[in-house]
Design a protein around this motif. Structure first.
Motif, PDB file in Angstrom:
ATOM      1  N   CYS A  35      47.489  53.787  40.828  1.00  0.00           N
ATOM      2  CA  CYS A  35      48.405  52.811  40.224  1.00  0.00           C
ATOM      3  C   CYS A  35      47.535  51.770  39.539  1.00  0.00           C
ATOM      4  O   CYS A  35      47.355  50.665  40.030  1.00  0.00           O
ATOM      5  N   VAL A  36      46.940  52.154  38.409  1.00  0.00           N
ATOM      6  CA  VAL A  36      46.042  51.255  37.684  1.00  0.00           C
ATOM      7  C   VAL A  36      46.811  50.008  37.253  1.00  0.00           C
ATOM      8  O   VAL A  36      47.916  50.094  36.721  1.00  0.00           O
ATOM      9  N   SER A  57      42.546  55.668  31.602  1.00  0.00           N
ATOM     10  CA  SER A  57      41.302  56.370  31.269  1.00  0.00           C
ATOM     11  C   SER A  57      40.281  56.140  32.375  1.00  0.00           C
ATOM     12  O   SER A  57      40.489  55.318  33.276  1.00  0.00           O
ATOM     13  N   ALA A  58      39.162  56.851  32.297  1.00  0.00           N
ATOM     14  CA  ALA A  58      38.122  56.730  33.315  1.00  0.00           C
ATOM     15  C   ALA A  58      37.582  55.313  33.410  1.00  0.00           C
ATOM     16  O   ALA A  58      37.162  54.861  34.494  1.00  0.00           O
ATOM     17  N   SER A  59      37.610  54.567  32.316  1.00  0.00           N
ATOM     18  CA  SER A  59      37.082  53.201  32.329  1.00  0.00           C
ATOM     19  C   SER A  59      37.895  52.273  33.231  1.00  0.00           C
ATOM     20  O   SER A  59      37.399  51.239  33.671  1.00  0.00           O
ATOM     21  N   PHE A  63      33.269  49.823  36.857  1.00  0.00           N
ATOM     22  CA  PHE A  63      32.832  48.442  36.658  1.00  0.00           C
ATOM     23  C   PHE A  63      31.318  48.428  36.538  1.00  0.00           C
ATOM     24  O   PHE A  63      30.617  49.096  37.313  1.00  0.00           O
ATOM     25  N   SER A  64      30.799  47.690  35.586  1.00  0.00           N
ATOM     26  CA  SER A  64      29.355  47.561  35.418  1.00  0.00           C
ATOM     27  C   SER A  64      28.954  46.099  35.593  1.00  0.00           C
ATOM     28  O   SER A  64      29.668  45.206  35.126  1.00  0.00           O
ATOM     29  N   GLY A  65      27.837  45.880  36.249  1.00  0.00           N
ATOM     30  CA  GLY A  65      27.368  44.502  36.383  1.00  0.00           C
ATOM     31  C   GLY A  65      26.734  44.157  37.707  1.00  0.00           C
ATOM     32  O   GLY A  65      25.991  43.183  37.819  1.00  0.00           O
ATOM     33  N   LEU A  66      27.005  44.936  38.760  1.00  0.00           N
ATOM     34  CA  LEU A  66      26.451  44.590  40.068  1.00  0.00           C
ATOM     35  C   LEU A  66      24.947  44.786  40.146  1.00  0.00           C
ATOM     36  O   LEU A  66      24.302  44.342  41.100  1.00  0.00           O
ATOM     37  N   GLN A  67      24.371  45.446  39.134  1.00  0.00           N
ATOM     38  CA  GLN A  67      22.918  45.593  39.120  1.00  0.00           C
ATOM     39  C   GLN A  67      22.228  44.298  38.695  1.00  0.00           C
ATOM     40  O   GLN A  67      21.022  44.134  38.878  1.00  0.00           O
ATOM     41  N   ASN A  68      23.013  43.364  38.141  1.00  0.00           N
ATOM     42  CA  ASN A  68      22.455  42.104  37.659  1.00  0.00           C
ATOM     43  C   ASN A  68      22.499  41.030  38.741  1.00  0.00           C
ATOM     44  O   ASN A  68      23.529  40.843  39.401  1.00  0.00           O
ATOM     45  N   ALA A  69      21.385  40.312  38.893  1.00  0.00           N
ATOM     46  CA  ALA A  69      21.326  39.230  39.880  1.00  0.00           C
ATOM     47  C   ALA A  69      22.255  38.099  39.471  1.00  0.00           C
ATOM     48  O   ALA A  69      22.356  37.749  38.288  1.00  0.00           O
ATOM     49  N   GLY A  70      22.954  37.530  40.450  1.00  0.00           N
ATOM     50  CA  GLY A  70      23.818  36.389  40.184  1.00  0.00           C
ATOM     51  C   GLY A  70      23.005  35.122  39.978  1.00  0.00           C
ATOM     52  O   GLY A  70      21.894  34.989  40.497  1.00  0.00           O
ATOM     53  N   PRO A  89      40.819  47.311  37.439  1.00  0.00           N
ATOM     54  CA  PRO A  89      42.253  47.595  37.576  1.00  0.00           C
ATOM     55  C   PRO A  89      42.571  48.819  38.427  1.00  0.00           C
ATOM     56  O   PRO A  89      43.637  48.899  39.045  1.00  0.00           O
ATOM     57  N   GLY A  90      41.644  49.798  38.488  1.00  0.00           N
ATOM     58  CA  GLY A  90      41.886  50.998  39.271  1.00  0.00           C
ATOM     59  C   GLY A  90      41.975  50.760  40.762  1.00  0.00           C
ATOM     60  O   GLY A  90      42.396  51.644  41.516  1.00  0.00           O
ATOM     61  N   LEU A  91      41.606  49.563  41.237  1.00  0.00           N
ATOM     62  CA  LEU A  91      41.708  49.238  42.664  1.00  0.00           C
ATOM     63  C   LEU A  91      43.147  48.955  43.095  1.00  0.00           C
ATOM     64  O   LEU A  91      43.438  48.945  44.294  1.00  0.00           O
ATOM     65  N   ASN A  92      44.033  48.735  42.135  1.00  0.00           N
ATOM     66  CA  ASN A  92      45.405  48.365  42.469  1.00  0.00           C
ATOM     67  C   ASN A  92      46.051  49.363  43.423  1.00  0.00           C
ATOM     68  O   ASN A  92      46.025  50.573  43.181  1.00  0.00           O
TER      69      ASN A  92
END
Length: 222
Positions: A35-36, A57-59, A63-70, A89-92
């Protein structure tokens, strides 16, 4: 006799269900493959409206970004990068989310709660001193190193501090698509409208002038 026994067992089952009707009720459970979240919808529900499956869609599941330091150049020396349903959104309806926690040496992720989620933290770099407070005031705390895991029960106040000499990084899993965040100090001293000075002075056993000085520090962060 058999019929009487069946009725007795049925009565016990009904009583048990009535005693804890919400025991298994957390985030909405999925009733289809996915349920995106339709972030463009203005309909208000407990969760988010589903996007038309033909538009998915697959996107929507990536999610991209966790490889970057906060960025930890702030007053606390910490940064949480949250991947909840708003970011993915796919976590819904799936009842999960995650986050990356970066803490500079001496930095702190201040005492806070997630009202809708249990959190499982895995340290992937450095050392952290972490802990949570039970409802009776007992502190459960431990120093974690790379590869160590710690769980913070749903809704309980907890914290993480970097007790090492190098940056610390953790990856957290949370049992809600929208775990929520309540920072204890921010909520009490930086709320809008403000909590009464009299309430805070009495609760913390300090004078009103001290309350105002603390409030001023939180006001400068808005």
């Amino acid at each position: 006799m058999a019929g009487r026994s069946c009725k007795f067992l049925l009565a016990l089952f009904i009583a048990a269900m009535a005693a804890s009707p919400l025991a298994l009720a957390y985030d909405p459970s999925p009733l289809q493959d996915f349920c995106v979240a339709d972030t463009a919808s203005s309909v208000f529900v407990n969760g988010l409206v589903c996007k038309d499956p033909a538009q998915v869609s697959a996107s929507d599941f990536a999610f991209s970004g966790l490889q970057n330091a906060g960025d930890t150049t702030n007053a606390f020396g910490s940064k949480v990068t949250l991947v909840d349903v708003r970011a993915l959104p796919g976590l819904n309806s799936l009842g999960v989310s995650m986050a990356r926690l970066d803490i500079a040496p001496g930095g702190l992720n201040p005492p806070h709660t997630h009202p809708r989620a249990t959190e499982v933290l895995t340290v992937v770099q450095g050392q952290m001193y972490v802990g949570f407070l039970a409802t009776d005031g007992t502190l459960f705390a431990k120093v974690l190193s790379r590869g160590d895991v710690f769980v913070f029960p749903k809704g309980l106040v907890h914290f993480e501090i970097n007790c090492g000499a190098s940056p610390a990084v953790g990856i957290a899993g949370l049992s809600s698509q929208n775990p929520g965040l309540i920072r204890v100090a921010d909520s009490l001293f930086g709320s809008t409208p403000a909590v009464s000075d009299k309430v805070l002075a009495k609760a913390f056993r300090i004078d009103a002038a001290t309350v105002q000085r603390i409030k001023a520090q939180f006001a400068t962060k808005k």
